[in-house]
Design an enzyme around this catalytic site. Structure first.
Site, PDB file in Angstrom:
ATOM      1  N   HIS A   3       9.831   2.158 -25.170  1.00 22.35           N
ATOM      2  CA  HIS A   3       9.418   2.111 -23.777  1.00 22.35           C
ATOM      3  C   HIS A   3       8.821   3.461 -23.398  1.00 22.35           C
ATOM      4  O   HIS A   3       9.480   4.492 -23.485  1.00 22.35           O
ATOM      5  CB  HIS A   3      10.623   1.802 -22.870  1.00 22.35           C
ATOM      6  CG  HIS A   3      11.090   0.387 -22.972  1.00 22.35           C
ATOM      7  ND1 HIS A   3      11.141  -0.452 -21.886  1.00 22.35           N
ATOM      8  CD2 HIS A   3      11.504  -0.336 -24.029  1.00 22.35           C
ATOM      9  CE1 HIS A   3      11.588  -1.636 -22.278  1.00 22.35           C
ATOM     10  NE2 HIS A   3      11.813  -1.587 -23.572  1.00 22.35           N
ATOM     11  N   GLU A  56      10.740   5.736 -16.557  1.00 25.42           N
ATOM     12  CA  GLU A  56      11.803   5.625 -17.556  1.00 25.42           C
ATOM     13  C   GLU A  56      12.959   6.496 -17.071  1.00 25.42           C
ATOM     14  O   GLU A  56      12.734   7.569 -16.493  1.00 25.42           O
ATOM     15  CB  GLU A  56      11.324   6.088 -18.931  1.00 25.42           C
ATOM     16  CG  GLU A  56      10.110   5.329 -19.464  1.00 25.42           C
ATOM     17  CD  GLU A  56      10.356   3.846 -19.666  1.00 25.42           C
ATOM     18  OE1 GLU A  56      11.545   3.435 -19.754  1.00 25.42           O
ATOM     19  OE2 GLU A  56       9.381   3.085 -19.732  1.00 25.42           O
ATOM     20  N   GLU A  60      22.176   5.344 -25.783  1.00 27.10           N
ATOM     21  CA  GLU A  60      21.469   4.068 -25.592  1.00 27.10           C
ATOM     22  C   GLU A  60      20.107   4.289 -24.946  1.00 27.10           C
ATOM     23  O   GLU A  60      19.152   3.569 -25.241  1.00 27.10           O
ATOM     24  CB  GLU A  60      22.312   3.093 -24.756  1.00 27.10           C
ATOM     25  CG  GLU A  60      22.705   3.583 -23.377  1.00 27.10           C
ATOM     26  CD  GLU A  60      24.022   4.343 -23.371  1.00 27.10           C
ATOM     27  OE1 GLU A  60      24.643   4.409 -22.288  1.00 27.10           O
ATOM     28  OE2 GLU A  60      24.425   4.859 -24.429  1.00 27.10           O
ATOM     29  N   ASP A 107       5.181   2.901 -13.569  1.00 25.03           N
ATOM     30  CA  ASP A 107       6.415   2.649 -14.323  1.00 25.03           C
ATOM     31  C   ASP A 107       7.196   3.953 -14.439  1.00 25.03           C
ATOM     32  O   ASP A 107       6.605   5.040 -14.484  1.00 25.03           O
ATOM     33  CB  ASP A 107       6.105   2.104 -15.721  1.00 25.03           C
ATOM     34  CG  ASP A 107       7.377   1.763 -16.494  1.00 25.03           C
ATOM     35  OD1 ASP A 107       8.177   0.952 -15.978  1.00 25.03           O
ATOM     36  OD2 ASP A 107       7.583   2.308 -17.588  1.00 25.03           O
ATOM     37  N   ASP A 143       3.385   1.516 -20.711  1.00 29.90           N
ATOM     38  CA  ASP A 143       3.830   0.327 -19.991  1.00 29.90           C
ATOM     39  C   ASP A 143       2.993   0.087 -18.734  1.00 29.90           C
ATOM     40  O   ASP A 143       2.735  -1.059 -18.364  1.00 29.90           O
ATOM     41  CB  ASP A 143       5.312   0.459 -19.623  1.00 29.90           C
ATOM     42  CG  ASP A 143       6.226   0.195 -20.811  1.00 29.90           C
ATOM     43  OD1 ASP A 143       5.710  -0.032 -21.923  1.00 29.90           O
ATOM     44  OD2 ASP A 143       7.461   0.227 -20.630  1.00 29.90           O
TER      45      ASP A 143
END
Length: 228
Positions: free
Chosen positions: A150, A9, A52, A7, A155
């Protein structure tokens, strides 16, 4: 069989418009069993974190400022992955970012054929149903309560559990193999978990053992439990 559950980010959705990777997390599986070996790296994106993105990841400019740039860790990441299959949820997204960074470094890019997309598997297996990682955790009863933000490594660990459920549980092939067993003293080509050094104690009570013995005694001499 070695697989890497992966994963990333990022600061946003598109590396072509300036978004960058801020974290990579990966978990190694051997024969569909987690080995405990992981890869985890925070990365300085060389740009400000949009508000965000901070809300999603909880990673701010101050935290990421002293982290290495992708150019400093790209080769180590490739070395960890090797040619193993990569298990990724929405693989197109992560592959797009990873290959953008690898191309900038002049390193080999990861071929699409090396990725297994769990999002595509879930959509095919449960058409019309929600297929996010959280939704699949709810479907399979996987605890994701620690996933308040997250995080790439967390994850990946959760996705490893989801992946094993998607392909039929933690032993999808029931341990069957067409490979010949290695001769005594020869190393196995496939990794497998080691047996417990001390066997677990039986959970059967004396009363349950006695009841079982009484039941077997009524089956006659051909009872399976009486044979060697």
């Amino acid at each position: 069989m070695r697989e890497i559950v992966l994963d990333t980010e990022t600061t946003g959705f598109d590396p072509q418009t300036g978004d960058r990777i801020v974290e990579i997390g990966a978990v190694e599986l051997m024969g569909h069993v987690a080995t405990g070996k992981t890869y985890h790296q925070y990365i300085n994106p060389e740009r400000e974190m949009p508000a965000e993105a901070f809300e999603v990841h909880g990673l701010g400019d101050e935290f990421l400022r002293d982290k290495p740039k992708f150019a400093a860790v790209g080769q180590a990441f490739l070395d960890f992955v090797g040619d193993s299959k990569m298990i990724i949820h929405n693989a197109a997204f992560d592959m797009k970012f990873l290959n953008f960074e690898l191309a900038k470094m002049g390193l080999r890019q990861l071929p699409w054929e090396q990725a297994i997309d769990t999002l595509a598997i879930a959509r095919k297996k449960f058409p019309g149903s929600p297929s996010s990682l959280d939704a699949l955790c709810r479907r399979f009863g996987i605890d994701n309560s620690s996933r308040t933000l997250h995080g790439a490594l967390l994850d990946s660990e959760i996705l490893a559990e989801v992946y094993l459920e998607l392909i039929g549980g933690k032993q999808p092939d029931f341990g069957l193999s067409t490979q010949a067993a290695p001769k005594a003293g020869e190393p196995s080509a496939e990794w497998s978990p080691r047996p417990r050094p001390t066997p677990l104690a039986s959970r059967l009570s004396e009363k349950e053992n006695a009841a079982h013995a009484e039941f077997v005694s009524k089956l006659g001499g051909d009872a399976l439990w009486l044979k060697d």
